[in-house]
Design a protein around this motif. Structure first.
Motif: not given
Length: 279
Positions: A100-109, A42-46, A56-64
């Protein structure tokens, strides 16, 4: 960038086999090992989404989409890529908010590259991308609740700060700078350009307080592990010793440019495994 379907469905052990994580997790009983490889996958994929060079919009959508999938998992409607997580979530009491916190952290970049965050933001980043992983992991390892949360807090931050200190040049190449703004200003560095900062003569003055912070977190993690069963803390102790060895190599090398990469040699890794994997 769309995740490679093959990678997304890869065997967890194969996905992790090139990492320091792999050796530490292989010593676990089957159910724990499978759960840890699921967490790793999971961590590797996000992380791959956040680190890709896609729009960037595509990455944000993939994380959502990952957030939606985690929600579906906890609502009893797991998507295909998370169906084998059900038994681990139930068996070890893994918390939705940590995923969800892990996704939020990855999204910070993702909206923009992190550059010279203030210390509070850096600590939040470490909590999300590292300590949240720890909070999932300690449930798998079977630590008591309070000590497990404390260990995740300290060891997660120790590992992530070590990563940041190790990867200054690699991160600069990606346009990222995780060193804290307060430390840069204290060293007389006003730029937040990662490449320029990485070549600054006073950069060691920024890094050394982070070294001390990481060492303090390692020490506090060691105290927590020392009062728990050796068998329960085998895997986190191996990770701690491995990353502490990286930190010591960084200290010995120094932080002035040019910086040669550091890595723990094979014999040192074997020594850590032999000392801490066998009870």
């Amino acid at each position: 960038m769309t995740l490679d379907t093959a990678a997304a469905n890869a065997d967890y052990g194969t996905t992790a086999s090139g990492s320091s994580f792999y050796a530490a997790m292989r010593i676990l009983p089957r159910a724990q090992r499978d759960a840890m490889f699921q967490i790793y996958s999971f961590c590797r994929q996000v992380d791959d989404i956040a680190d890709s060079d896609g729009p960037r919009p595509e990455r944000l959508a993939a994380l959502q989409q990952w957030r939606d999938d985690i929600d579906a998992l906890y609502q009893g409607r797991p998507p295909e890529r998370l169906k084998d997580y059900v038994s681990s979530v139930r068996g070890f009491g893994l918390k939705r908010e940590d995923f969800l916190a892990i996704i939020d952290g990855m999204e910070m970049d993702v909206p923009q590259d992190i550059r010279a965050p203030d210390m509070a933001t850096l600590d939040l980043y470490c909590d999300r991308v590292a300590s949240a992983v720890g909070r999932l992991s300690v449930r798998v390892f079977g630590l008591p609740e309070n000590d497990g949360i404390l260990l995740a807090h300290h060891l997660g931050r120790a590992l992530q700060l070590t990563n940041i200190l190790r990867d200054i040049d690699e991160d600069a190449g990606l346009g990222r700078l995780y060193l804290p703004r307060e430390g840069l200003l204290h060293a007389g560095i006003t730029s937040d350009d990662p490449v320029k900062v990485s070549a600054e003569r006073t950069l060691p003055k920024v890094c050394l307080p982070l070294v001390e912070r990481a060492k303090s977190h390692f020490d506090q993690a060691d105290q927590i592990m020392s009062r728990n069963s050796r068998r329960v803390v085998r895997a986190p102790r191996i990770m701690s010793k491995y990353y502490r060895a990286i930190l010591e190599l960084l200290i010995a090398r120094g932080f002035a440019a040019p910086r040669a990469p550091v890595r723990v040699n094979k014999m040192a890794k074997i020594a850590i495994l032999l000392r801490y994997a066998i009870i």
